[in-house]
Design an enzyme around this catalytic site. Structure first.
Site, short mmCIF file in Angstrom:
data_model
loop_
_atom_site.label_atom_id
_atom_site.label_comp_id
_atom_site.label_asym_id
_atom_site.label_seq_id
_atom_site.Cartn_x
_atom_site.Cartn_y
_atom_site.Cartn_z
N ARG A 91 -24.42 10.35 24.27
CA ARG A 91 -23.27 10.09 25.15
C ARG A 91 -22.05 9.59 24.38
O ARG A 91 -20.93 9.69 24.86
CB ARG A 91 -23.68 9.11 26.27
CG ARG A 91 -24.57 9.77 27.32
CD ARG A 91 -25.09 8.77 28.33
NE ARG A 91 -25.94 7.77 27.73
CZ ARG A 91 -27.24 7.93 27.46
NH1 ARG A 91 -27.83 9.06 27.76
NH2 ARG A 91 -27.92 6.97 26.89
N GLU A 112 -37.64 0.66 20.94
CA GLU A 112 -38.44 -0.35 21.64
C GLU A 112 -39.88 -0.37 21.15
O GLU A 112 -40.45 -1.41 20.93
CB GLU A 112 -38.39 -0.07 23.11
CG GLU A 112 -37.63 -1.14 23.82
CD GLU A 112 -37.73 -0.95 25.29
OE1 GLU A 112 -37.52 0.19 25.72
OE2 GLU A 112 -38.05 -1.92 25.98
P1 AMP Z 1 -29.73 -0.12 21.13
O1 AMP Z 1 -30.04 0.52 19.82
O2 AMP Z 1 -30.87 -0.96 21.64
O3 AMP Z 1 -28.41 -0.87 21.10
O4 AMP Z 1 -29.60 1.05 22.20
C1 AMP Z 1 -28.40 1.74 22.34
C2 AMP Z 1 -28.60 3.20 22.59
O5 AMP Z 1 -29.61 3.45 23.56
C3 AMP Z 1 -27.34 3.82 23.13
O6 AMP Z 1 -27.19 5.12 22.56
C4 AMP Z 1 -27.54 3.87 24.63
O7 AMP Z 1 -27.01 5.06 25.17
C5 AMP Z 1 -29.04 3.80 24.82
N1 AMP Z 1 -29.47 2.75 25.77
C6 AMP Z 1 -30.22 1.66 25.47
N2 AMP Z 1 -30.48 0.92 26.56
C7 AMP Z 1 -29.85 1.53 27.58
C8 AMP Z 1 -29.70 1.23 28.99
N3 AMP Z 1 -30.27 0.16 29.55
N4 AMP Z 1 -28.96 2.08 29.74
C9 AMP Z 1 -28.38 3.16 29.18
N5 AMP Z 1 -28.48 3.50 27.89
C10 AMP Z 1 -29.21 2.69 27.08
#
Ligand code: AMP
Length: 179
Positions: A67, A104
């Site tokens: 996105r 995760e």
């Molecule tokens: P992070 O690496 O944990 O910061 O996750 C960020 C990436 O995962 C981004 O590319 C987001 O689009 C996606 N993402 C993680 N958690 C969510 C969420 N709760 N809602 C939407 N997209 C998420």
């Protein structure tokens, strides 16, 4: 802040849809697609970024799979500068740098073409959402591998409680909307 800008920001935030238990049980997915399907809101989202970066001598936008490509593409077009893409492993056709990042459960790998960013080039990294910061941190490291200079990491949405900003403490971070 003008009243009309405040109400537009409220409309932007109000249009983000919570989808419980996607893609896994326990996760509340912030669905930004209602912003994309509304021309005024999509323009507002891109304008927030373009106004912020138009006088910061940014030379390249680095957009994160998937996105981030949507906002990054529009922003690069507006600024008249190039766009580089950070993709999940195995999608890019040419020689790439790679960087592991934490998911995760387990690990993933992100890649960027070795020539996507030039040495000392001033870069803004963009994604739709900052959660734990693992994805953005890996993207920042890929930019650094190419010798790029990170002006800022930009997100439409930030989930404060996941403390991604702390993980990215060595970089400037901007988000338009936070929860
Ligand atoms: P992070 O690496 O944990 O910061 O996750 C960020 C990436 O995962 C981004 O590319 C987001 O689009 C996606 N993402 C993680 N958690 C969510 C969420 N709760 N809602 C939407 N997209 C998420």
């Amino acid at each position: 802040m003008t009243t009309s800008f405040k109400s537009a920001m409220e409309r932007l935030k109000g249009s983000i849809r919570d989808v419980p238990d996607f893609p896994k049980k326990g996760i509340i997915f912030k669905d930004i697609t209602p912003i994309l399907t509304d021309g005024q809101l999509f323009r507002l989202a891109v304008t927030i970024f373009s106004e912020r970066y138009q006088r910061k001598s940014v030379e390249k936008i680095v957009a994160i799979d998937a996105r981030g490509f949507i906002f990054g593409g529009a922003l690069a077009h507006y600024l008249g500068i190039g766009l580089a893409v950070v993709r999940k492993k195995g999608k890019l056709p040419y020689n790439s740098h790679e960087m592991e990042y934490e998911l995760e459960y387990g690990k993933g790998v992100l890649e960027m073409h070795v020539d996507a960013v030039e040495k000392h080039q001033r870069v803004v990294i963009i994604d739709d959402l900052l959660a734990t910061g693992g994805t953005a941190e890996a993207a920042a490291r890929l930019v650094e591998k190419c010798g790029g200079e990170i002006v800022e990491l930009a997100f439409l949405v930030e989930l404060n409680f996941l403390k991604g900003r702390e993980r990215l403490a060595k970089y400037p971070v901007f988000s338009a909307i936070s929860y």
